[in-house]
Design a protein around this motif. Sequence first.
Motif, PDB file in Angstrom:
ATOM      1  N   TRP A 254       0.539   5.904   0.178  1.00  0.00           N
ATOM      2  CA  TRP A 254      -0.173   7.172   0.028  1.00  0.00           C
ATOM      3  C   TRP A 254       0.044   7.683  -1.393  1.00  0.00           C
ATOM      4  O   TRP A 254       1.160   7.638  -1.915  1.00  0.00           O
ATOM      5  CB  TRP A 254       0.351   8.218   1.004  1.00  0.00           C
ATOM      6  CG  TRP A 254      -0.014   7.952   2.443  1.00  0.00           C
ATOM      7  CD1 TRP A 254       0.684   7.228   3.352  1.00  0.00           C
ATOM      8  CD2 TRP A 254      -1.177   8.452   3.132  1.00  0.00           C
ATOM      9  NE1 TRP A 254       0.041   7.221   4.561  1.00  0.00           N
ATOM     10  CE2 TRP A 254      -1.113   7.973   4.464  1.00  0.00           C
ATOM     11  CE3 TRP A 254      -2.260   9.242   2.757  1.00  0.00           C
ATOM     12  CZ2 TRP A 254      -2.085   8.255   5.411  1.00  0.00           C
ATOM     13  CZ3 TRP A 254      -3.232   9.532   3.702  1.00  0.00           C
ATOM     14  CH2 TRP A 254      -3.141   9.039   5.016  1.00  0.00           C
ATOM     15  N   VAL A 255      -1.014   8.190  -2.029  1.00  0.00           N
ATOM     16  CA  VAL A 255      -0.872   8.787  -3.358  1.00  0.00           C
ATOM     17  C   VAL A 255      -1.207  10.277  -3.344  1.00  0.00           C
ATOM     18  O   VAL A 255      -0.993  10.972  -4.330  1.00  0.00           O
ATOM     19  CB  VAL A 255      -1.750   8.069  -4.400  1.00  0.00           C
ATOM     20  CG1 VAL A 255      -1.259   6.645  -4.593  1.00  0.00           C
ATOM     21  CG2 VAL A 255      -3.216   8.072  -4.012  1.00  0.00           C
TER      22      VAL A 255
ATOM     23  N   GLU B  99     -14.112   3.994  -1.508  1.00  0.00           N
ATOM     24  CA  GLU B  99     -13.204   2.955  -2.002  1.00  0.00           C
ATOM     25  C   GLU B  99     -13.606   2.536  -3.416  1.00  0.00           C
ATOM     26  O   GLU B  99     -14.778   2.301  -3.695  1.00  0.00           O
ATOM     27  CB  GLU B  99     -13.250   1.742  -1.067  1.00  0.00           C
ATOM     28  CG  GLU B  99     -12.268   0.648  -1.466  1.00  0.00           C
ATOM     29  CD  GLU B  99     -12.306  -0.525  -0.499  1.00  0.00           C
ATOM     30  OE1 GLU B  99     -11.253  -1.082  -0.204  1.00  0.00           O
ATOM     31  OE2 GLU B  99     -13.419  -0.883  -0.042  1.00  0.00           O
TER      32      GLU B  99
ATOM     33  N   GLU C 251      -5.506  10.250   0.147  1.00  0.00           N
ATOM     34  CA  GLU C 251      -5.870   8.977  -0.457  1.00  0.00           C
ATOM     35  C   GLU C 251      -4.705   7.992  -0.425  1.00  0.00           C
ATOM     36  O   GLU C 251      -3.535   8.376  -0.501  1.00  0.00           O
ATOM     37  CB  GLU C 251      -6.310   9.185  -1.906  1.00  0.00           C
ATOM     38  CG  GLU C 251      -7.581  10.009  -2.062  1.00  0.00           C
ATOM     39  CD  GLU C 251      -7.839  10.363  -3.504  1.00  0.00           C
ATOM     40  OE1 GLU C 251      -8.882   9.948  -4.048  1.00  0.00           O
ATOM     41  OE2 GLU C 251      -6.982  11.044  -4.106  1.00  0.00           O
TER      42      GLU C 251
ATOM     43  N   VAL D 188      -7.537   7.348 -11.372  1.00  0.00           N
ATOM     44  CA  VAL D 188      -8.056   6.810 -10.115  1.00  0.00           C
ATOM     45  C   VAL D 188      -9.498   7.250  -9.858  1.00  0.00           C
ATOM     46  O   VAL D 188     -10.131   6.778  -8.913  1.00  0.00           O
ATOM     47  CB  VAL D 188      -7.158   7.225  -8.924  1.00  0.00           C
ATOM     48  CG1 VAL D 188      -5.731   6.742  -9.123  1.00  0.00           C
ATOM     49  CG2 VAL D 188      -7.176   8.737  -8.704  1.00  0.00           C
TER      50      VAL D 188
ATOM     51  N   ILE E   6      -3.556   3.918  -2.019  1.00  0.00           N
ATOM     52  CA  ILE E   6      -3.871   2.745  -2.829  1.00  0.00           C
ATOM     53  C   ILE E   6      -3.338   1.523  -2.094  1.00  0.00           C
ATOM     54  O   ILE E   6      -2.390   1.610  -1.308  1.00  0.00           O
ATOM     55  CB  ILE E   6      -3.257   2.803  -4.245  1.00  0.00           C
ATOM     56  CG1 ILE E   6      -1.722   2.841  -4.174  1.00  0.00           C
ATOM     57  CG2 ILE E   6      -3.807   3.939  -5.047  1.00  0.00           C
ATOM     58  CD1 ILE E   6      -1.059   2.507  -5.485  1.00  0.00           C
TER      59      ILE E   6
ATOM     60  N   LEU F  77      -9.465  -0.432  -8.973  1.00  0.00           N
ATOM     61  CA  LEU F  77      -8.851   0.221 -10.125  1.00  0.00           C
ATOM     62  C   LEU F  77      -8.441  -0.740 -11.237  1.00  0.00           C
ATOM     63  O   LEU F  77      -8.047  -0.288 -12.310  1.00  0.00           O
ATOM     64  CB  LEU F  77      -7.616   1.019  -9.670  1.00  0.00           C
ATOM     65  CG  LEU F  77      -7.896   2.140  -8.656  1.00  0.00           C
ATOM     66  CD1 LEU F  77      -6.599   2.846  -8.304  1.00  0.00           C
ATOM     67  CD2 LEU F  77      -8.910   3.139  -9.216  1.00  0.00           C
TER      68      LEU F  77
ATOM     69  N   LEU G  79      -0.080  11.376  -7.180  1.00  0.00           N
ATOM     70  CA  LEU G  79      -1.037  11.659  -8.250  1.00  0.00           C
ATOM     71  C   LEU G  79      -0.532  12.764  -9.173  1.00  0.00           C
ATOM     72  O   LEU G  79       0.060  13.752  -8.716  1.00  0.00           O
ATOM     73  CB  LEU G  79      -2.387  12.070  -7.666  1.00  0.00           C
ATOM     74  CG  LEU G  79      -3.202  10.978  -6.967  1.00  0.00           C
ATOM     75  CD1 LEU G  79      -4.511  11.562  -6.439  1.00  0.00           C
ATOM     76  CD2 LEU G  79      -3.501   9.829  -7.923  1.00  0.00           C
TER      77      LEU G  79
ATOM     78  N   ILE H 156      -8.244   2.098  -4.428  1.00  0.00           N
ATOM     79  CA  ILE H 156      -7.923   3.408  -3.875  1.00  0.00           C
ATOM     80  C   ILE H 156      -8.995   3.726  -2.847  1.00  0.00           C
ATOM     81  O   ILE H 156     -10.167   3.356  -3.016  1.00  0.00           O
ATOM     82  CB  ILE H 156      -7.844   4.496  -4.966  1.00  0.00           C
ATOM     83  CG1 ILE H 156      -7.313   5.810  -4.360  1.00  0.00           C
ATOM     84  CG2 ILE H 156      -9.181   4.713  -5.661  1.00  0.00           C
ATOM     85  CD1 ILE H 156      -6.883   6.827  -5.405  1.00  0.00           C
TER      86      ILE H 156
ATOM     87  N   ASP I  31       4.251   7.037  -6.921  1.00  0.00           N
ATOM     88  CA  ASP I  31       3.122   6.904  -6.005  1.00  0.00           C
ATOM     89  C   ASP I  31       2.493   8.246  -5.617  1.00  0.00           C
ATOM     90  O   ASP I  31       1.846   8.350  -4.574  1.00  0.00           O
ATOM     91  CB  ASP I  31       3.526   6.126  -4.754  1.00  0.00           C
ATOM     92  CG  ASP I  31       4.661   6.789  -3.984  1.00  0.00           C
ATOM     93  OD1 ASP I  31       5.056   7.907  -4.357  1.00  0.00           O
ATOM     94  OD2 ASP I  31       5.135   6.183  -3.010  1.00  0.00           O
TER      95      ASP I  31
ATOM     96  N   TYR J 253       0.846  -1.191   0.000  1.00  0.00           N
ATOM     97  CA  TYR J 253       0.000   0.000   0.000  1.00  0.00           C
ATOM     98  C   TYR J 253       0.881   1.241   0.000  1.00  0.00           C
ATOM     99  O   TYR J 253       2.069   1.180   0.344  1.00  0.00           O
ATOM    100  CB  TYR J 253      -0.957   0.003   1.204  1.00  0.00           C
ATOM    101  CG  TYR J 253      -0.367   0.588   2.471  1.00  0.00           C
ATOM    102  CD1 TYR J 253      -0.475   1.952   2.749  1.00  0.00           C
ATOM    103  CD2 TYR J 253       0.301  -0.206   3.392  1.00  0.00           C
ATOM    104  CE1 TYR J 253       0.072   2.500   3.893  1.00  0.00           C
ATOM    105  CE2 TYR J 253       0.846   0.328   4.539  1.00  0.00           C
ATOM    106  CZ  TYR J 253       0.735   1.690   4.785  1.00  0.00           C
ATOM    107  OH  TYR J 253       1.288   2.232   5.924  1.00  0.00           O
TER     108      TYR J 253
END
Length: 629
Positions: free
Chosen positions: A88-89, A119, A93, A162, A95, A122, A137, A111, A135, A86
Amino acid sequence: MRTKFILYICLLFPLLFACKQQTGKLIPVNDFFKSQERVAFAISPDGKNLSYLKLINKKQELFVERLEDGSTTQITRLDDHVIGYYSWVSDNELIYYKESQDNNKQSSVFIIDKTGGNERQLNENEKSRLRVLKDQLIDNKYLLVSSNKRDSTVFDVYRLNVRDGKMEMAVKNPGNITDWITDARGQLRLAISSDGVNETLLYREKESEPFTAIQTNSFTTTIKPISFSETQPNVIYAISNMNRDKNALVELNCKTGKETRVLFANDTLNVVDAQYSRRKKGMGFVICETWKKEKFYLDDTVKQFYSKLDKLLPGTEYRIFDRDKNENLFIVRTFTDKNPGSYYLYFANKGQIKKLSDFNASLKEQDLAEMKPISYTSRDGLKINGYLTLPLNKPAKDLPVVVLPHNGPGSRNTWGYNPEVQLLANRGYAVFQINYRGSSGYGKAFMTAGYKQWGGKINNDINDGVKWLISQGIADAKRIAIYGTGLGGYIALNSIFASPGMYACAASNSGVINLFSYLKSVPPYLKSNLQMYYTIVGNPVTDVEYMRQVSPVFHAEKFNVPVFIAQSANDPRINSGEVEQFVKELKKRKVDITYLEKSSESSPLGNEHSRQQLYLALEQFLDINLKKK
């Protein structure tokens, strides 16, 4: 001779409580391999939230904690899956990859908001693999990912939206690209192609331009990009052993393919990692590894930063696992050879640390053994390095020994907490780990010296180490075992028929028994590297005689000491039917064989149960076969 087939071992096996070899405090097997309650800590980019996986009802669920007030939220509730990865993006958020527990590694990517809401899945539950390249956005909605959904043998690059789950191809793999690399803004600027033996670094200044080859080298030459320079156009920082034996940190001009500056190089030190600071827009330090890893600073302010951490965490090694974008909050993992360590949150602006979790609170440092570096000279004059761990409260004289060759190819033994080593030392054995030729970290010449020497000079290096240990009076020549995993297990089994009389017994965990089958198990997405494997291990067409000569499966008639074999039927690297037939052949020849079929569960507690089975069986096997005669 007797034959034992172990299919299941009671968790209350009496060897939990007694062992003839052990002289100090006996530590239960499972204490060495405890599943952690909280793991995989990460910080949101804005530094306001801490995430981690926590064991709930036999599953690791994803949690988020607000650092401002300490409130926590469980944001996943899994069914029969586990979280494989996993990240943080964005500030809000994350993933995560949800994997099935049947060992086929099929992943579903989701995500989810930091509150557990909104949720979305994807991908489409395909058997293809998906990897996030950057990682963070892009334009608040795109992730740059690579996937082999179009062709199982290659990875193309996609922009994954996403918000609606749509994947738009960004770059189609022509068939030979093995890696894609982005800059700090998530722009795809570098790629590495391979023909199986030679690797080519490709570059483009802008995403609208085609990739251009800037240099080609043999796969034995390392070019590992660390970061793009943010102050010099077309320049990257890279770890490289081009033009030298040991890895150095260099600046590389991507227009010319030439090194423009060497930032750190040393004829005796091998750079294994380097740290770039986005806030300072420069390289902070390199990490070199001899018997331990050591930092060499390139920036005085970075040195001051770590000097503060040194004072806060005295007498321990530590690694930084994550940081926020302002480089104020850091996740720090500590450890020593006798301590699995702890996780801390470091507040750089305050100069304070906060403990998050112990890696394994069941173990006490005073009950564990010191891992010491050793070296000796092989029969052909090569310096071989390794580690020796001696049991507590026993003189270093005439000890039973377990030789522990590492897995491979291209890896090495390292200093630090090793649960296998500590378990064996706690049971009264000296543990001997050897970085035989072909191991990484000692330069190009040392690594290439091990090519196609499986069963040859690699075995000689290990045997020479055992003879050295005997000559020092440490080892009892009649009580030496050899045990390994993967290619380490292969070396252990190979040593029995290649070096008769040296080892009292051998043990293999998921060990390779046939080099031909090992090469066939290379997954489709690594097929472009087959020629590299052929160079390192052997070519199944041109090296047939050599590969048969050094593959244990063809030499059952030469086995005449007790053997332990553990394997999982679902292990993709091993032909389980071939292993079972090999075991039957050993049994027919009256070899004392202990066979364990391991569980294939991938849940934390399932793995814990499987580990307990394995090590209790191994413990019994060694106790029986290394007794004082």
